[in-house]
Enzyme design. Sequence first.
Site, short mmCIF file in Angstrom:
data_model
loop_
_atom_site.label_atom_id
_atom_site.label_comp_id
_atom_site.label_asym_id
_atom_site.label_seq_id
_atom_site.Cartn_x
_atom_site.Cartn_y
_atom_site.Cartn_z
N GLU A 1 36.94 111.43 117.12
CA GLU A 1 38.09 110.89 116.38
C GLU A 1 38.00 111.20 114.88
O GLU A 1 38.34 110.39 114.03
CB GLU A 1 38.22 109.39 116.61
CG GLU A 1 38.46 109.02 118.05
CD GLU A 1 38.68 107.53 118.26
OE1 GLU A 1 39.61 107.17 119.01
OE2 GLU A 1 37.92 106.73 117.68
N ASP B 1 39.01 104.90 127.50
CA ASP B 1 38.89 104.01 126.34
C ASP B 1 39.25 102.57 126.69
O ASP B 1 40.30 102.09 126.28
CB ASP B 1 39.77 104.51 125.20
CG ASP B 1 39.52 103.78 123.90
OD1 ASP B 1 38.44 103.21 123.74
OD2 ASP B 1 40.41 103.80 123.03
N GLU C 1 41.74 94.98 123.20
CA GLU C 1 42.61 95.98 122.59
C GLU C 1 43.74 96.40 123.53
O GLU C 1 44.85 96.65 123.09
CB GLU C 1 41.76 97.20 122.20
CG GLU C 1 42.51 98.34 121.57
CD GLU C 1 41.59 99.49 121.19
OE1 GLU C 1 42.12 100.52 120.75
OE2 GLU C 1 40.35 99.36 121.34
#
Length: 714
Positions: free
Chosen positions: A304, A378, A406
Amino acid sequence: MLARLFCRMIAMIGIVAMPPAMAEDGYDLWLRYAPAQPTAAQQISAHARTITAPGNSATIQIATAELQRGIGGMTGTTPALSDMIQQDALWLATPAASPALPVKLEGLGREGYAIRTLMLDGKAVTLIAGNSDTGVLHGVFHWLRLAQSGAALDRLDIRSTPRIGLRLLNHWDNLDGMVERGYAGQSIWDWWRLPDYKGSRYADYARANASIGINGTVLNNVNAKATSLTAPYIVKAAALADIFRPYGIKVYLSVKWTAPMELDGLKSADPLDPAVAAWWKAKADEIYRAIPDFGGFLVKANSEGQPGPQDYKRTHADGANMLAAALKPHGGIVMWRAFVYAHDNPDDRAKQAYTDFKPLDGQFADNVIVQVKNGAIDFQPREPFHPLFGAMPKTPLMMEFQITKEYLGQSTHLTYLGPLFEETLQSDTFAHGKGSTVARVIDGSLDGHRLTGIAGVANIGADRDWSGSIFNQADWYAFGRMAWNPDLTADAVAREWAALTFSPDKAVVDPVVTMMMGSREAAVDYMTPLGLAHVMGTGHHYGPAPWVSELGRPEWNPVYYHKADASGIGFDRTKSGSNAIAQYAPPIAKRLAKPGTTPERDLLWFHHIGWDDRLASGETVWDGLVHRYDRGVATVGTMRATWDSLRPLIDPERFAQTQTFLTIQQREAVWWRDASIAYFQSITKRPLPAGAAAPAHPLDWYKAQSFPYAPGNP
């Protein structure tokens, strides 16, 4: 007088009046020590009239204070401390203080404990023993857990030791106080006022973690700032380490790969450059002078956009081993994250970690552990277990779960993560045949590793209730308990938590556990049924957005993952597609090769399926998808009704918060359902199955929703 009159009126009309529950705000977590029922209180008092403890270390002082606090809260009478073991005493002991202990402590290690009720010189005694003061503290918390939950205390014979060595929280906390993917307010670390001001919350944090066996904490975000390694911030970290040490908790730091360049002007961060290695050695020496028991480094590199050794054409092992050499003289470790994916890799994102790390098996130093997410993408509501588990027998692997939600409703959705943890830990890798579970990979028993670990991305913030909601606390609790013993079931842990957090009364525990145990599956249904993944809003990851397709990197777009088109839906990871199934052991790959032998919960993760193909129920994929969305929404409605029925048994403040959040969850479950159906129906062009309601709005309405200030989004 009015209260007495009200009670008489209630009695006259035949309603049983319940004693009013005490208002609470959630700060006490599962360590409430609420007044026990008379029979339970008598039992506790009968086994804890006095406390005898070895020495006066900070840890033993904490243990005895915890017993006094807990027993006093549950019974109304605080036991006295005594130098002599008396009748009905709690006796805390270590071999150093009492060499001739009447229990065997072999095999319990430094952190384990034994609890036994026995007769000693004609006196009935409950012994809580460990090889260290930390082990005794863990045993004290276990005894208090039993007492709070109403368990029998008269015939105890318990031995417990953690199966996994490193049991860590990873805080994604930034130096400015913002928590990335944090949904419980600002960071609890007040970096501005540290090291001088140390409020009571730090000790309360350590106490909560020690109570469930967590023994380490990474203080800062994996997307690290080099500033965290400067002298002022090392002193701040040392202040926290001093608070945590008596609770058996070490501190760790995330590090930025280019720190030598940013802080001291080195021209390179090449791990094979002697100047770079010397810089890290000097930095490690500096940290250990301030924090003698510092745990080590956590590293996110070449992922990332983060810098790393691959920028210099070096491997992850080259980078990890250079840091490991700097830490090894001090006993420190490197946790090197395997969460890597790069924009210039055209292959399936789910394959990239395996592709990068599998060839490096056996090349890491002995104080390096590779930290692997539970799934290959993820932290999705559901993912198959990561194919690296079982594929690197020569390398210790550390589990990384996400406790903060999340992708599972953030702070307001009741989605208990215990079933997700259990599902992953009990998945069979078949690395050495049947029974090669993920749990056995990470506890070291499968391949004989001594360095073992598990990490959870923390859901803790400055909110009064710590985690953004009362039920989010259950995820923190479950992580700690299942890190200590990965074979604990999610149901058993939920029962513990419910009894400690609300009441041991079955009238409370049974319905609360029913809600909890169905909640994660409900979220999978209304968010990502049949193996869908990564269909959330981008950036903030809040709400549905399966239509997003315009972002710069393919793997950032939800359309990359579901691949819905006129012919069908799902990502083909078989030999005819990306062949990601080849990264699993042959028995698993064989099972996943065909839709008919793939578990339906993972169907669209591994296969592109026709809309009119049939599921095991006989219904089409399209109809089954819609029915699962509907089932998820209906389950949340049932959860709301169950919670409403508990109003007389729950304190008003926590009842009202959960009631409101369940209302939000139901509204957002409908939103997920309607937006997803509207989008996929625009592609499939098929009618809804009989009885299914049409979405409340046209697709463009859902696409137009915007959330520029969503929490936890840097």
